[in-house]
Design a protein around this motif. Structure first.
Motif, PDB file in Angstrom:
ATOM      1  N   ILE A  50       0.988  -0.841  -0.226  1.00  0.00           N
ATOM      2  CA  ILE A  50       0.192  -0.054  -0.185  1.00  0.00           C
ATOM      3  C   ILE A  50       0.759   1.455   0.434  1.00  0.00           C
ATOM      4  CG2 ILE A  50      -2.280  -0.999   1.168  1.00  0.00           C
ATOM      5  CD1 ILE A  50      -1.190   0.379   3.993  1.00  0.00           C
ATOM      6  N   PHE A  79       0.426   3.594  -3.084  1.00  0.00           N
ATOM      7  CA  PHE A  79      -0.898   3.964  -3.168  1.00  0.00           C
ATOM      8  C   PHE A  79      -0.563   5.370  -1.919  1.00  0.00           C
ATOM      9  CE2 PHE A  79      -2.054   0.972  -5.725  1.00  0.00           C
ATOM     10  CZ  PHE A  79      -3.497   1.474  -6.149  1.00  0.00           C
ATOM     11  N   PHE A  80      -0.351   5.366  -1.155  1.00  0.00           N
ATOM     12  CA  PHE A  80       0.208   6.551   0.108  1.00  0.00           C
ATOM     13  C   PHE A  80       0.682   7.468   0.080  1.00  0.00           C
ATOM     14  CE2 PHE A  80       2.342   7.668   3.922  1.00  0.00           C
ATOM     15  CZ  PHE A  80       1.640   8.221   5.147  1.00  0.00           C
ATOM     16  N   ALA A 132      -0.948   9.616  -2.811  1.00  0.00           N
ATOM     17  CA  ALA A 132      -3.008  10.207  -2.318  1.00  0.00           C
ATOM     18  C   ALA A 132      -2.094  11.178  -0.617  1.00  0.00           C
ATOM     19  CB  ALA A 132      -3.332   9.127  -1.330  1.00  0.00           C
ATOM     20  N   GLY A 180      -8.547   3.447   3.276  1.00  0.00           N
ATOM     21  CA  GLY A 180      -7.504   2.700   3.320  1.00  0.00           C
ATOM     22  C   GLY A 180      -7.420   2.651   4.577  1.00  0.00           C
ATOM     23  N   VAL A 181      -8.268   2.934   5.332  1.00  0.00           N
ATOM     24  CA  VAL A 181      -7.314   3.191   7.041  1.00  0.00           C
ATOM     25  C   VAL A 181      -7.610   2.398   7.750  1.00  0.00           C
ATOM     26  CG1 VAL A 181      -7.297   4.884   8.992  1.00  0.00           C
ATOM     27  CG2 VAL A 181      -7.665   5.802   7.004  1.00  0.00           C
ATOM     28  N   GLY A 182      -6.512   1.467   8.401  1.00  0.00           N
ATOM     29  CA  GLY A 182      -7.040   0.170   8.967  1.00  0.00           C
ATOM     30  C   GLY A 182      -6.961   0.529  10.676  1.00  0.00           C
ATOM     31  N   TYR A 217      -3.308 -10.483   7.303  1.00  0.00           N
ATOM     32  CA  TYR A 217      -3.319  -9.036   6.871  1.00  0.00           C
ATOM     33  C   TYR A 217      -1.615  -8.882   6.313  1.00  0.00           C
ATOM     34  CZ  TYR A 217      -1.149  -6.188  10.593  1.00  0.00           C
ATOM     35  OH  TYR A 217      -0.317  -5.218  11.153  1.00  0.00           O
ATOM     36  N   ILE A 218      -1.105  -7.529   6.089  1.00  0.00           N
ATOM     37  CA  ILE A 218       0.138  -7.901   5.644  1.00  0.00           C
ATOM     38  C   ILE A 218       1.152  -8.760   6.540  1.00  0.00           C
ATOM     39  CG2 ILE A 218      -0.468  -5.946   3.616  1.00  0.00           C
ATOM     40  CD1 ILE A 218       0.230  -3.985   5.124  1.00  0.00           C
ATOM     41  N   ALA A 232      -9.732   6.473  -2.152  1.00  0.00           N
ATOM     42  CA  ALA A 232      -8.344   5.490  -1.527  1.00  0.00           C
ATOM     43  C   ALA A 232      -9.200   4.611  -1.183  1.00  0.00           C
ATOM     44  CB  ALA A 232      -7.512   5.904  -0.430  1.00  0.00           C
ATOM     45  N   LEU A 233      -8.766   3.402  -2.253  1.00  0.00           N
ATOM     46  CA  LEU A 233      -9.061   1.543  -1.634  1.00  0.00           C
ATOM     47  C   LEU A 233      -8.501   1.407  -1.390  1.00  0.00           C
ATOM     48  CD1 LEU A 233     -12.584   1.118  -3.087  1.00  0.00           C
ATOM     49  CD2 LEU A 233     -12.276   2.345  -0.916  1.00  0.00           C
ATOM     50  N   ARG A 266     -10.413  -3.599  -0.852  1.00  0.00           N
ATOM     51  CA  ARG A 266     -10.427  -3.297   1.076  1.00  0.00           C
ATOM     52  C   ARG A 266     -10.873  -2.285   1.222  1.00  0.00           C
ATOM     53  NH1 ARG A 266      -7.031  -3.280   6.271  1.00  0.00           N
ATOM     54  NH2 ARG A 266      -6.386  -0.548   5.508  1.00  0.00           N
ATOM     55  N   LEU A 277      -2.747   8.546   9.367  1.00  0.00           N
ATOM     56  CA  LEU A 277      -2.376   8.333   7.982  1.00  0.00           C
ATOM     57  C   LEU A 277      -3.488   7.585   6.411  1.00  0.00           C
ATOM     58  CD1 LEU A 277       0.501   6.066   9.293  1.00  0.00           C
ATOM     59  CD2 LEU A 277       0.283   8.051   8.515  1.00  0.00           C
ATOM     60  N   THR A 278      -2.922   7.826   5.602  1.00  0.00           N
ATOM     61  CA  THR A 278      -3.551   7.669   4.328  1.00  0.00           C
ATOM     62  C   THR A 278      -4.349   6.338   4.119  1.00  0.00           C
ATOM     63  OG1 THR A 278      -3.226   9.512   3.362  1.00  0.00           O
ATOM     64  CG2 THR A 278      -5.182   8.636   2.176  1.00  0.00           C
ATOM     65  N   PHE A 279      -3.161   5.224   4.355  1.00  0.00           N
ATOM     66  CA  PHE A 279      -3.616   3.984   4.529  1.00  0.00           C
ATOM     67  C   PHE A 279      -2.851   3.218   5.644  1.00  0.00           C
ATOM     68  CE2 PHE A 279      -3.181   5.142  -0.337  1.00  0.00           C
ATOM     69  CZ  PHE A 279      -4.433   4.431  -0.515  1.00  0.00           C
ATOM     70  N   SER A 280      -3.627   2.350   6.230  1.00  0.00           N
ATOM     71  CA  SER A 280      -2.672   1.693   7.256  1.00  0.00           C
ATOM     72  C   SER A 280      -2.900   0.762   7.284  1.00  0.00           C
ATOM     73  CB  SER A 280      -3.110   2.661   8.451  1.00  0.00           C
ATOM     74  OG  SER A 280      -4.177   2.407   9.212  1.00  0.00           O
ATOM     75  N   PRO A 281      -2.299  -0.531   8.097  1.00  0.00           N
ATOM     76  CA  PRO A 281      -2.361  -1.472   8.016  1.00  0.00           C
ATOM     77  C   PRO A 281      -3.509  -2.332   8.487  1.00  0.00           C
ATOM     78  CG  PRO A 281      -1.023  -1.325   8.898  1.00  0.00           C
ATOM     79  CD  PRO A 281      -0.698  -0.159   8.756  1.00  0.00           C
TER      80      PRO A 281
END
Lengths: 383, 162
Positions: free
Chosen positions: A17, A20-21, A24, A34-36, A122-123, A344-345, A360, B158-162
């Motif tokens: 990711i 993409f980060f 973005a 995209g935020v977990g 999970y990554i 953002a996906l 996701r 963060l825009t993306f995170s795990p």
């Protein structure tokens, strides 16, 4: 310079990711799904406990295993999932559940050991297997089975030869959960082939239709399972970095031996906050869970209306819709959507090959943002 | 949780949600949502819908005050009668009978402090049953009906995170 880097470090690919980060971050007006991590803040009671601990000058190390009162509180708490663990030698408090995963890999995996990792996953699992010298063995799960793990999936992947099996239910990235019957099927395979199980249950509190079952509670499984959990997701305490592992004394002891030379002990302030979270924040957790549930229903319904098939994910805060008709490539779709509509996906392939063709979507984002994001996706699909 | 209660939670959070969006969140269909809302309104459970306004950001003067009222009852006049009379004033935005050192807690709004003072001295204080008024002018509002005022919190995740 590169010649000084270890092979392990050199060969570890950056997170999927990451690219993409970076794109973005350069854009304005991005709505990120995209935020977990929760969009809520930690419950106020937990935060004040952290502040109070600092005001009282409680800034020393704690026991390597974590404060005893926290371990006792954890033991009481996990009883809700029918799990019984001795605070003295069966619980280890770690710096986030992520550290617990890493410790368990290093405590259990020898070089060359195969570790079965169901995909999409999970990554972090695959790299931590590699860091421990093991060989990750992907086990594909299928969208038609709502990404639950089946006996046949394990058989097909050759997991009979693996030493260890990683489970993550409720699942990041799919939101899939496992029924007790489904877990019993997996347990049967595990016993037949003498595997050890690492069960990441960080999303256990975020289940929307029925109660969470831990595989460790099934007959014969407790002694061959380490369970991971923590405070990040249920209590919205990601930045506190506090997790824990539950398991047989020998394994927890081995994990602690590594932990005491690396992390020493989990953050003290966070441990005080966690005690308060367990004791006083059930209502806050329930309120967040209900908010996620509403958002979950909303996004699933909207994706299905848009023709992006989305199975009814029943846990965590993710859904995993298929790319819309005409779009085979999840990465291309995510990139086009980000460029054209600033939504953002995360492309499903980031989580393994069986995630290809999916996306996701995290619904740990306010309803207004979710509505706006889905409207943007709708207008993207219309063009 | 029953559907009406869930609906109330959603409306309290955002009364402008469309029946379609509420339906998507609750699993009800949009027609059922509309029916339930109509029922809640007819039963008098939902009394109205209003915006929560941060007056500091509106370019005109707006003054709020909280009034403590003490009253004296007699055989003919109860709290209800007095409340009904006070509630009629458009300057009164809320009126509650409370326990403690005074009887009524009244929220009053006006265009200026002078307006509000005049309203209290000329309209409220002269009511025969009113024995005492204490006026507290609102200097700053930090939270109103569950919504925090002031600068909007930025999402610093963060825009993306795990």
């Amino acid at each position: 310079m590169n010649r000084h880097l270890s092979t392990r470090a050199r060969e570890t690919p950056p997170s999927g990711i990451r690219r993409f980060f970076e794109v973005a971050e350069e854009m304005d007006d991005v709505i990120s799904l995209g935020v977990g991590e929760p969009d809520f803040s930690a419950p106020w009671a937990a935060r004040t406990a952290a502040i109070d601990s600092l005001e009282r000058g409680r800034t020393s190390y704690t026991s390597n295993r974590g404060r005893r009162d926290l371990r006792e509180a954890i033991a009481d708490r996990v009883e809700r999932y029918d799990q019984y663990y001795d605070p003295d030698d069966e619980i280890l408090v770690t710096s986030g559940a992520s550290e617990a995963v890493d410790l368990a890999m290093r405590a259990l995996v020898d070089p060359g050991d195969a570790v079965a990792v169901p995909e999409p996953s999970y990554i972090s699992y695959t790299p931590t297997v590699s860091f421990a010298g093991g060989d990750p063995l992907p086990v594909r799960t299928r969208a038609e089975e709502e990404f639950a793990l089946r006996y046949e999936d394990l058989e097909r992947a050759g997991a009979a030869d693996a030493e260890t099996l990683v489970l993550c239910y409720p699942n990041n990235p799919t939101g899939a959960v496992m029924s007790e019957d489904g877990l019993a099927e997996v347990a049967e395979f595990v016993e037949e082939h003498d595997l050890f199980v690492l069960s990441d249950e960080i999303y256990a509190a975020l289940r929307y239709e029925d109660e969470h079952t831990s595989i460790a509670t099934l007959p014969g499984m407790r002694e061959r399972t380490v369970v991971f959990n923590g405070f990040s997701k249920a209590y919205a305490m990601t930045g506190f970095r506090l997790g824990y592992a539950l398991g047989p004394p020998e394994v927890i002891g081995a994990m602690n031996r590594i932990h005491q030379y690396t992390m020493l002990s989990a953050p003290t302030t966070a441990q005080y906050a966690a005690i308060e979270a367990i004791k006083a924040c059930d209502d806050a957790v329930e309120e967040m869970r209900r908010a996620y549930d509403r958002r979950r229903r909303f996004v699933i319904s909207r994706f299905n209306e848009l023709g992006m098939d989305c199975f009814e994910a029943k846990g965590a805060f993710y859904v995993f819709p298929k790319c819309p008709p005409g779009w085979e490539d999840d990465e291309a779709f995510a990139e086009a959507l980000l460029q054209e509509e600033q939504v953002a996906l995360v492309p499903g392939r980031v989580f393994g090959e069986s995630g290809e063709g999916h996306l996701r979507v995290s619904y740990a984002t306010g309803m207004n943002e979710l509505k706006a994001a889905l409207n943007r996706i709708e207008s993207f699909l219309r063009e | 949780m029953d559907d009406k209660r869930e609906l109330l939670d959603l409306l309290l959070r955002d009364a402008r949600e469309s029946p379609e969006d509420i339906a998507r969140q609750t699993g009800l269909d949009a027609a059922a949502v509309e029916t339930l809302i109509a029922e809640l309104e007819a039963e008098g459970v939902v009394r109205g819908y209003q915006a929560v306004v941060d007056w500091d950001r509106v370019d005109e003067e707006h003054v709020q005050a909280q009034l403590e009222l003490n009253v004296e009852l007699d055989r003919e006049t109860g709290y209800e009668e007095i409340a009904r009379r006070i509630a009629k004033f458009p300057e009164v935005s809320s009126l509650r009978l409370v326990s403690g050192d005074f009887d009524f807690a009244v929220d009053v709004e006006g265009k200026s402090m002078h307006d509000v003072s005049q309203f209290v001295s000329e309209r409220i204080a002269p009511i025969p049953e009113v024995t005492q008024t204490v006026t507290h002018f609102v200097m700053e509002t930090y939270k109103e009906r569950g919504i925090e005022m002031g600068d909007t919190d930025e999402d610093d995740r963060l825009t993306f995170s795990p």
